[in-house]
Design an enzyme around this catalytic site. Structure first.
Site, short mmCIF file in Angstrom:
data_model
loop_
_atom_site.label_atom_id
_atom_site.label_comp_id
_atom_site.label_asym_id
_atom_site.label_seq_id
_atom_site.Cartn_x
_atom_site.Cartn_y
_atom_site.Cartn_z
N GLU A 1 16.75 32.06 52.54
CA GLU A 1 18.12 31.81 52.96
C GLU A 1 19.04 32.90 52.46
OE1 GLU A 1 18.29 28.23 50.82
OE2 GLU A 1 19.22 29.18 49.10
N CYS B 1 25.14 36.26 49.49
CA CYS B 1 24.08 35.95 48.51
C CYS B 1 22.74 36.13 49.21
CB CYS B 1 24.29 34.50 48.05
SG CYS B 1 22.95 33.89 47.03
N CYS C 1 9.69 30.69 44.16
CA CYS C 1 9.87 31.37 42.87
C CYS C 1 8.82 30.89 41.88
CB CYS C 1 11.28 31.09 42.33
SG CYS C 1 11.61 31.97 40.77
N CYS D 1 11.89 26.71 37.00
CA CYS D 1 13.03 26.00 36.39
C CYS D 1 13.09 24.58 36.99
CB CYS D 1 14.33 26.74 36.64
SG CYS D 1 14.27 28.45 36.06
N CYS E 1 15.63 23.45 39.88
CA CYS E 1 15.78 24.37 41.02
C CYS E 1 14.74 24.12 42.09
CB CYS E 1 15.67 25.81 40.50
SG CYS E 1 15.61 27.03 41.82
N GLY F 1 14.36 32.96 44.70
CA GLY F 1 13.49 33.90 43.98
C GLY F 1 14.10 34.53 42.75
N GLU F 2 13.24 35.13 41.96
CA GLU F 2 13.66 35.84 40.76
C GLU F 2 13.59 37.34 41.07
OE1 GLU F 2 14.95 35.55 37.56
OE2 GLU F 2 14.69 37.70 37.76
N SER G 1 21.10 33.69 33.92
CA SER G 1 21.00 32.23 33.98
C SER G 1 20.60 31.74 32.60
CB SER G 1 19.94 31.84 35.01
OG SER G 1 20.37 32.22 36.29
N LEU G 2 21.58 31.29 31.85
CA LEU G 2 21.30 30.92 30.47
C LEU G 2 20.96 29.43 30.36
CD1 LEU G 2 21.25 32.71 27.99
CD2 LEU G 2 23.50 31.88 27.39
N CYS H 1 20.93 26.89 45.74
CA CYS H 1 19.72 27.69 45.64
C CYS H 1 18.48 27.05 46.28
CB CYS H 1 19.46 27.93 44.15
SG CYS H 1 18.06 28.95 43.80
N1 SAH Z 1 16.28 33.53 39.96
C1 SAH Z 1 17.56 34.00 39.66
C2 SAH Z 1 18.49 34.05 40.85
C3 SAH Z 1 18.45 32.91 41.81
S1 SAH Z 1 18.99 31.34 41.25
C4 SAH Z 1 18.16 33.20 38.53
O1 SAH Z 1 17.63 32.17 38.19
O2 SAH Z 1 19.18 33.66 38.00
C5 SAH Z 1 20.76 31.52 41.24
C6 SAH Z 1 21.46 30.55 40.30
O3 SAH Z 1 21.43 29.21 40.82
C7 SAH Z 1 20.82 30.48 38.92
O4 SAH Z 1 21.80 30.54 37.93
C8 SAH Z 1 20.16 29.13 38.97
O5 SAH Z 1 19.94 28.64 37.70
C9 SAH Z 1 21.11 28.32 39.78
N2 SAH Z 1 20.53 27.09 40.33
C10 SAH Z 1 19.29 26.89 40.78
N3 SAH Z 1 19.12 25.63 41.20
C11 SAH Z 1 20.30 25.01 41.00
C12 SAH Z 1 20.78 23.68 41.23
N4 SAH Z 1 19.98 22.75 41.74
N5 SAH Z 1 22.04 23.40 40.91
C13 SAH Z 1 22.86 24.35 40.39
N6 SAH Z 1 22.48 25.60 40.15
C14 SAH Z 1 21.20 25.93 40.45
FE1 SF4 Z 2 14.63 29.56 38.07
FE2 SF4 Z 2 16.11 31.25 39.54
FE3 SF4 Z 2 13.52 30.90 40.06
FE4 SF4 Z 2 15.20 28.95 40.58
S1 SF4 Z 2 15.18 30.92 41.58
S2 SF4 Z 2 13.18 28.77 39.58
S3 SF4 Z 2 16.66 29.18 38.93
S4 SF4 Z 2 14.36 31.74 38.22
#
Ligand code: SAH
Ligand code: SF4
Length: 395
Positions: A95, A147, A154, A158, A161, A203-204, A259-260, A378
């Site tokens: 997407e 975006c 991915c 996480c 996600c 994706g990462e 993404s902390l 995401c």
């Molecule tokens: N993989 C990368 C970039 C894509 S995710 C990363 O993790 O940074 C982009 C952002 O969306 C990240 O900060 C992620 O933690 C957040 N995200 C993913 N799933 C989410 C959800 N269900 N609700 C809110 N934020 C989410």
């Molecule tokens: Fe984690 Fe970002 Fe991958 Fe989702 S897209 S699993 S938030 S690293």
């Protein structure tokens, strides 16, 4: 531009197009023209490349599709966010999301909600934007942040996600990553202008490093889309060696979002398995080492998950952890996903968390949930599977 990423024609640099043009029976300078047609103008049908000789146009057409993706579905939200389901050559979907800012002609229309005021896009700060002031009387275009995705699914896993729960299907190729921008730009309204790209889709990005970097170099090439690298932000879950590489490869010009999601190793590992490999002390050192230009800040993303990382005590720990780093914090109340019972905290708790950080002197925004009605979180649309076309009109 030597790297190991496999690629299609859309990911050729002008000098690579020069040799391709010669191979196809044209002259080297035709190659540069092709690059401009594709990336500057978004023309992907060789028949329309009017300054090329007919024979070259035909030879180019016989090479196959230049745009390796198509829009399987476009959903438009009442706030004008557009979520595009992008179909790749192999039939997989990712997407991309177009997020119009609130400057320009539509100022006031779809304005951010007063309480959930926000940096909806994690785009570079406007206060860092020296050319923001419009000439008097001139209608500013609506600035759009796009975006983009870098992988199908991915591998990082996480727990909150949708992409993480789905797992990695495959890396995207650099031409597929770039194609999202060509496609996205073709879907802009007349009064809109692509301004920023955030690599925050599926994706990462740093797990698909070579392809992502090649795509970013193409997007920032002055003869192509022409996005300066400081208008591009890469979001990562914290792949430490690649953060250092990115810093080196672009001299710190690419914006960094981390993404902390937690301020101690125990809770972070529970939410993000990658934290076992690169725990917080190592990650924080990587941020301190990132060659950030003066006046720029690292974006800290913090998805608030009820009962997991939303305690005000966690906000205090976060304030301590970030001390001394040039950062702004984006709080993102978790968007629910089908595969999990986790969800966002109640709104007052979100503001309580924000208050702690504001009182500690940080810039801290609650990310407004743009495009909620079109599943713009995401990985969500791509994972809904194929659904009938839905368009929400602006009227
Ligand atoms: N993989 C990368 C970039 C894509 S995710 C990363 O993790 O940074 C982009 C952002 O969306 C990240 O900060 C992620 O933690 C957040 N995200 C993913 N799933 C989410 C959800 N269900 N609700 C809110 N934020 C989410
Ligand atoms: Fe984690 Fe970002 Fe991958 Fe989702 S897209 S699993 S938030 S690293």
């Amino acid at each position: 531009m030597a790297d190991s990423a496999p690629t299609g024609p859309l990911a050729r640099f002008p000098e690579e197009w020069e040799s391709a043009a010669v191979r196809l029976g044209g002259r080297a300078f035709h190659g540069r023209q092709i690059f401009k047609w594709l990336l500057a103008r978004g023309v992907t049908d060789p028949a329309s490349m009017s300054d090329l000789p007919k024979g070259l146009r035909e030879a180019l057409a016989s090479e196959g599709e230049l745009l390796p993706v198509s829009a399987a579905e476009v959903r438009r939200s009442v706030d004008h966010t557009r979520k595009v389901l992008v179909r790749l050559g192999g039939g997989e979907t990712v997407e991309t999301v177009l997020i119009p800012g609130v400057t320009g002609r539509r100022r006031g229309d779809a304005a951010p909600d007063a309480e959930l005021d926000a940096d909806a896009s994690a785009a570079p700060d406007d206060d860092e934007d020296e050319d923001l002031a419009a000439a008097p009387g001139k209608v500013e275009p609506v600035r759009v942040t796009q975006c983009i995705s870098t992988q199908v699914g991915c591998a990082m896993g996480c727990v909150f996600c949708a992409s993480g729960v789905a797992g990695l299907k495959r890396h995207m190729r650099p031409d597929e990553i770039v194609a999202q921008v060509i496609l996205g730009r073709s879907l802009l309204d007349e009064d809109e202008q692509l301004r920023n790209v955030v690599v925050m889709g599926m994706g990462e990005p740093l797990h698909n490093y070579d392809a992502t970097v090649r795509a970013l170099r193409l997007l920032s090439h002055p003869d192509g889309v022409g996005l300066s690298s400081r208008r591009i932000t890469v979001s990562t879950s914290g792949l430490v060696p690649e953060i250092a590489r990115l810093g080196q490869d672009f001299g710190g010009q690419i914006g960094l979002a981390i993404s902390l999601h937690a301020a101690d190793d125990e809770s972070r590992t529970r939410l993000m398995p990658i934290n076992k490999k690169y725990p917080l002390p190592v990650l924080m050192q990587a941020l301190r080492d990132y060659p950030l230009p003066k006046r720029r800040r690292i974006t800290i993303e913090y998805t608030l998950v009820a009962g997991k990382n939303d305690d005000p005590a966690e906000a205090k720990k976060l304030a301590k952890l970030l001390r001394g780093l040039p950062v702004k914090v984006n709080l993102i109340p978790m968007n629910r996903i089908e595969a999990s019972t986790l969800g966002p905290p109640e709104v007052p708790r979100v503001f309580e968390f924000q208050r702690v950080l504001l009182d500690a002197g940080y810039s801290c925004f609650v990310r407004k949930r743009r495009g909620d009605d079109v599943a713009a979180a995401c990985g969500q649309l791509a994972l809904l599977g194929h659904k009938p076309k839905v368009r929400v009109d602006r009227s």
